[in-house]
Write a protein that holds these residues in place. Structure first.
Motif, PDB file in Angstrom:
ATOM      1  N   THR A 151       0.862  -1.094  -0.027  1.00  0.00           N
ATOM      2  CA  THR A 151      -0.086  -0.035  -0.059  1.00  0.00           C
ATOM      3  C   THR A 151       0.970   1.252  -0.073  1.00  0.00           C
ATOM      4  N   ALA A 152       1.547   1.370  -0.939  1.00  0.00           N
ATOM      5  CA  ALA A 152       2.813   2.270  -1.195  1.00  0.00           C
ATOM      6  C   ALA A 152       2.053   3.963  -1.583  1.00  0.00           C
ATOM      7  N   THR A 153       2.696   4.854  -1.234  1.00  0.00           N
ATOM      8  CA  THR A 153       2.313   6.208  -1.855  1.00  0.00           C
ATOM      9  C   THR A 153       3.655   6.878  -2.290  1.00  0.00           C
TER      10      THR A 153
ATOM     11  N   TYR B 187       8.765  -4.433  -5.534  1.00  0.00           N
ATOM     12  CA  TYR B 187       7.655  -4.143  -6.265  1.00  0.00           C
ATOM     13  C   TYR B 187       6.731  -3.069  -5.434  1.00  0.00           C
ATOM     14  N   PHE B 188       6.726  -2.128  -5.615  1.00  0.00           N
ATOM     15  CA  PHE B 188       5.584  -1.090  -4.813  1.00  0.00           C
ATOM     16  C   PHE B 188       4.522  -0.872  -5.490  1.00  0.00           C
ATOM     17  N   ILE B 189       3.272  -1.308  -4.771  1.00  0.00           N
ATOM     18  CA  ILE B 189       1.943  -1.247  -5.308  1.00  0.00           C
ATOM     19  C   ILE B 189       1.369  -0.155  -4.778  1.00  0.00           C
ATOM     20  N   PHE B 190       0.758   0.717  -5.709  1.00  0.00           N
ATOM     21  CA  PHE B 190      -0.067   1.916  -5.194  1.00  0.00           C
ATOM     22  C   PHE B 190      -1.719   1.568  -5.657  1.00  0.00           C
ATOM     23  N   LEU B 191      -2.420   2.295  -4.499  1.00  0.00           N
ATOM     24  CA  LEU B 191      -3.722   1.839  -4.931  1.00  0.00           C
ATOM     25  C   LEU B 191      -4.433   2.992  -5.525  1.00  0.00           C
ATOM     26  N   GLY B 192      -3.980   3.265  -6.884  1.00  0.00           N
ATOM     27  CA  GLY B 192      -4.459   4.306  -7.627  1.00  0.00           C
ATOM     28  C   GLY B 192      -3.772   5.623  -7.223  1.00  0.00           C
ATOM     29  N   VAL B 193      -3.770   6.525  -8.561  1.00  0.00           N
ATOM     30  CA  VAL B 193      -3.207   7.846  -8.282  1.00  0.00           C
ATOM     31  C   VAL B 193      -4.163   8.679  -8.802  1.00  0.00           C
TER      32      VAL B 193
ATOM     33  N   GLU C  22      -2.192  13.857  -7.042  1.00  0.00           N
ATOM     34  CA  GLU C  22      -0.977  13.260  -6.641  1.00  0.00           C
ATOM     35  C   GLU C  22      -0.106  12.903  -8.072  1.00  0.00           C
ATOM     36  N   LYS C  23      -0.912  13.063  -9.103  1.00  0.00           N
ATOM     37  CA  LYS C  23       0.000  12.578 -10.171  1.00  0.00           C
ATOM     38  C   LYS C  23       1.281  13.351 -10.526  1.00  0.00           C
ATOM     39  N   PRO C  24       1.267  14.533 -10.467  1.00  0.00           N
ATOM     40  CA  PRO C  24       2.515  15.258 -10.863  1.00  0.00           C
ATOM     41  C   PRO C  24       3.604  14.868 -10.097  1.00  0.00           C
ATOM     42  N   LYS C  25       3.357  14.622  -8.603  1.00  0.00           N
ATOM     43  CA  LYS C  25       4.386  14.425  -7.398  1.00  0.00           C
ATOM     44  C   LYS C  25       4.672  12.834  -7.754  1.00  0.00           C
ATOM     45  N   PHE C  26       3.703  12.012  -8.132  1.00  0.00           N
ATOM     46  CA  PHE C  26       4.070  10.705  -8.491  1.00  0.00           C
ATOM     47  C   PHE C  26       4.874  10.451  -9.584  1.00  0.00           C
TER      48      PHE C  26
END
Length: 390
Positions: free
Chosen positions: A115-117, A137-143, A147-151
């Motif tokens: 549950t990464a950010t 493996y970093f698993i993100f629960l949606g972006v 948050e998109k620019p920072k991600f």
């Protein structure tokens, strides 16, 4: 890494959990992933900060990470919260450093952070894990759009780290040509443990809502008002779990229950349900209501939605909640909660025509369970890891 008798890779996979060790979505997601790894023939283990205690036993080895205990934000505001956020990031860097040592000592083949950010990637860049010799493996629960620019900025900083893989669980592509080559979009898995057994349809038909209640959520009150002012051609019962999150919410729930409790068709529950009690509650109804209207559900998949799918329960759902599901798998009907009269008609039609349409719902649910299976989820996460090849 070893191979089984069929020549397939048997991986020792560590789930690195740093968010919290108490009951909640994080642990349930870990549970689903552990079961999926086991079904695929792999050997899951847990990595957790020292002193952390799980609320449930996954029956897998647990390895402690040095660097300090988990930092909690509960009941903390202002500057104190900011200070704890800085502490958490410092400790996360140390946990990541420790994970490298544990992985080497325990012969781990891959690490999953479930549950990464984007903040995790900031910590990663400061740690030895960035240079990991095994896949991480970093698993993100949606972006979401905010948050998109920072991600994207953080993801691009990881592009030269050959063993760092970023996986976004999502039903949509909001990136297009912006998607970095080290990022993959993967459909989320159904959220139902193996121990939960499908139940036969009940008589009368049972329709349920399960979740927290926050004062001012008009969707719940709209539904209750609609139910109380209509008649159905077949017996039906409604179950509403309304769990308040604050004292103010608790007062609102009391008022709602008092207003509607005289209707024998409606049953209320205000207690929190954890672990198997949660899944058993979902299994105790025939249909699940998902009246969520927040815009974030366009971008973040709903755990209860994917629990309902895994339990083979048709749904009554808003058009904003993960609309891609119903677009491909018509496993229920829509509710338009901004139109009180329309909602009444939609609920009545759903109940009255349920017997005629349930076969179609079940066929769609079967196809959805295949598409969103735990097995498929793990296969896509680990698809680059074959016997002897990373």
């Amino acid at each position: 890494m070893v191979c089984n008798e069929r020549g397939a890779a048997v991986l020792r996979v560590a789930i690195l959990e740093t968010v919290k060790a108490s009951a909640g979505f994080e642990l349930e997601f870990d549970r689903i992933i552990i079961e999926a790894l086991q079904e695929a023939g792999h050997e899951p283990v847990m990595m957790m900060p020292e002193g952390a205690v799980l609320d449930q036993d996954f029956h897998v080895p647990v390895h402690a990470l040095s660097g300090g205990s988990i930092i909690s934000y509960d009941g903390v505001r202002g500057l104190k919260r900011l200070w704890r956020a800085l502490q958490r990031e410092c400790r996360r860097v140390r946990w990541f450093d420790s994970a490298v040592e544990v992985a080497s000592a325990e012969r781990i083949d891959a690490i999953l952070l479930t549950t990464a950010t984007y903040r995790y990637l900031r910590s990663l860049k400061k740690s030895r894990l960035f240079f990991s010799k095994i896949p991480v493996y970093f698993i993100f629960l949606g972006v979401n759009p905010q948050e998109k620019p920072k991600f994207l900025a953080r993801a691009k900083q990881c592009m030269n780290a050959e063993n760092i893989h970023l996986c976004i669980t999502t039903l949509r592509d909001d990136f297009g040509k912006e998607l970095p080559p080290n990022v993959r979009l993967i459909k989320p898995p159904v959220m139902i443990p193996n121990a939960c057994i499908r139940q036969a349809e009940h008589t009368p038909l049972r329709i349920g809502f399960f979740g927290h209640y926050r004062k001012g959520e008009k969707s719940i009150e709209c539904l209750l008002e609609a139910i109380q002012t209509v008649e159905f051609e077949r017996p039906v019962r409604f179950v509403f779990q309304l769990v308040p999150t604050t004292e103010r919410d608790g007062q609102a729930v009391e008022a709602i229950v008092k207003k509607h409790e005289k209707d024998a068709r409606i049953t209320f529950h205000t207690e929190k349900l954890l672990q198997d009690d949660w899944y058993n509650a979902i299994q105790s109804v025939d249909v699940v209501i998902l009246p969520y209207t927040a815009e974030r559900y366009l971008y973040n998949w709903s755990a209860i939605y994917f629990t309902a799918i895994g339990a083979y329960k048709p749904v009554l759902v808003t058009r904003i909640l993960n609309p891609e599901v119903m677009a491909e798998y018509p496993l229920g009907e829509f509710l338009d909660l901004d139109d009180a009269e329309k909602v009444k008609c939609q609920i009545v039609d759903f109940v009255n025509f349920y017997a005629e349409k349930k076969k179609g719902y079940q066929e769609a649910l079967t196809r959805a369970n295949e598409a969103y299976s735990k097995k498929e989820f793990i296969r896509k996460i680990l698809k680059r890891m074959e016997c002897g090849i990373v």
